[in-house]
Scaffold this active site. Structure first.
Site, mmCIF file in Angstrom:
data_model
loop_
_atom_site.group_PDB
_atom_site.id
_atom_site.type_symbol
_atom_site.label_atom_id
_atom_site.label_comp_id
_atom_site.label_asym_id
_atom_site.label_seq_id
_atom_site.Cartn_x
_atom_site.Cartn_y
_atom_site.Cartn_z
ATOM 1 N N CYS A 133 15.634 12.536 23.473
ATOM 2 C CA CYS A 133 16.474 11.527 22.824
ATOM 3 C C CYS A 133 15.601 10.404 22.281
ATOM 4 O O CYS A 133 15.782 9.941 21.149
ATOM 5 C CB CYS A 133 17.492 10.984 23.825
ATOM 6 N N CYS A 134 14.617 9.955 23.077
ATOM 7 C CA CYS A 134 13.692 8.910 22.627
ATOM 8 C C CYS A 134 12.895 9.371 21.406
ATOM 9 O O CYS A 134 12.621 8.586 20.500
ATOM 10 C CB CYS A 134 12.731 8.527 23.754
ATOM 11 N N CYS A 215 18.011 0.851 24.841
ATOM 12 C CA CYS A 215 19.309 1.350 24.399
ATOM 13 C C CYS A 215 20.361 1.082 25.467
ATOM 14 O O CYS A 215 20.056 1.047 26.663
ATOM 15 C CB CYS A 215 19.212 2.849 24.114
ATOM 16 N N CYS A 243 9.003 5.539 27.083
ATOM 17 C CA CYS A 243 9.696 6.367 26.092
ATOM 18 C C CYS A 243 8.708 7.148 25.237
ATOM 19 O O CYS A 243 9.099 8.065 24.535
ATOM 20 C CB CYS A 243 10.584 5.506 25.205
#
Length: 264
Positions: A133-134, A215, A243
């Site tokens: 996702c990062c 986030c 990340c």
């Protein structure tokens, strides 16, 4: 752990009231940061950017760049999953300082495909998916921010985590790009004393016991006794809490990393 939000008077205390303290050597550390920024701008004229996370440290750097008219571009990542309070800082920066903020967003189709395949809460399922996702939301847009640039500036500090405790103020990444970390030896008290002294705009979430903000799904308030970045990816092992933006095999440039460069 004690939840800070239930402490007497906690709801009324701002981050400035909680953290701002003038400590010995503060003026020296401010001057050193200014000199690092000037050095970055001089050595990489027209090809250097501040990667502004919109956290307290990067707001300090933005203020220093604007206040001293240092020609460094300001860029930020809008991951599509940020808090509204975080995004609200972008127009505040432009209005307060008259600086254009370059905003880099993830590729829409890449986000759609990732969510379709792994779900909205994929980051909680495994470290691999969280880093995936990062990659989509942060690393790919960062790559576009840095494209064509020979240097970047960050607000990283030694205090933030064990992974950053020996980070230099100036390093060269494997791809040859220079990375400047002007606030490496600043304390959290330094950051907030500067913010208080210069009325620097900051993320309202800092007033809600979130010292490190990413986030929305990956950030929570911290409690008494927890480490600075405990509210980031709190379900993971401490060693995994990056990340990918600041994990590299970069090597330091200067022999004495904590010393400021000579005055211009």
């Amino acid at each position: 752990m004690t939840d800070l939000s239930v402490l007497p008077g906690a709801a009324r205390a701002s981050a400035i009231e909680l953290y701002a303290r003038k400590t010995t050597g503060h003026e020296f550390r401010v001057e050193a940061a200014i000199q690092w920024l000037k050095r970055a701008a001089e050595q990489h004229a027209g090809h250097v950017v501040l990667a502004n996370s919109l956290g307290a440290e990067d707001m300090v750097l933005t203020d220093l760049i604007a206040r001293h008219q240092i020609p460094i571009a300001i860029g930020t990542l809008d991951t599509g999953a940020l808090h509204a309070e975080t995004l609200a800082l972008i127009p505040k920066i432009e209005q307060r300082y008259g600086l254009k903020v370059e905003v880099y967003r993830p590729r829409e189709e890449a986000v759609v495909q990732f969510v379709r395949k792994n779900g909205e809460k994929a980051m909680y399922q495994s470290l691999e998916l969280r880093k995936g996702c990062c990659q989509v939301r942060k690393l790919e847009p960062l790559g576009r921010m840095l494209e064509g640039r020979s240097a970047w500036v960050t607000g990283l500090r030694h205090e933030q985590s064990k992974n950053r405790s020996d980070m230099p103020a100036h390093e060269i990444e494997p791809n040859g790009r220079a990375k400047f970390n002007p606030l490496v030896d600043w304390t959290w008290a330094d950051v907030w004393h500067y913010i208080a002294s210069h009325d620097v705009p900051y993320n309202d979430l800092h007033d809600q016991f979130m010292p490190s903000i990413g986030c929305a799904p990956c950030t929570r308030a911290i409690a008494v006794g927890e480490e600075f970045r405990a509210g980031r990816w709190w379900w993971e092992d401490e060693k995994a809490k990056e990340c990918g933006l600041h994990v590299s095999t970069a090597h330091p440039v200067d022999a004495a990393q904590k010393e400021a460069p000579a005055h211009a």
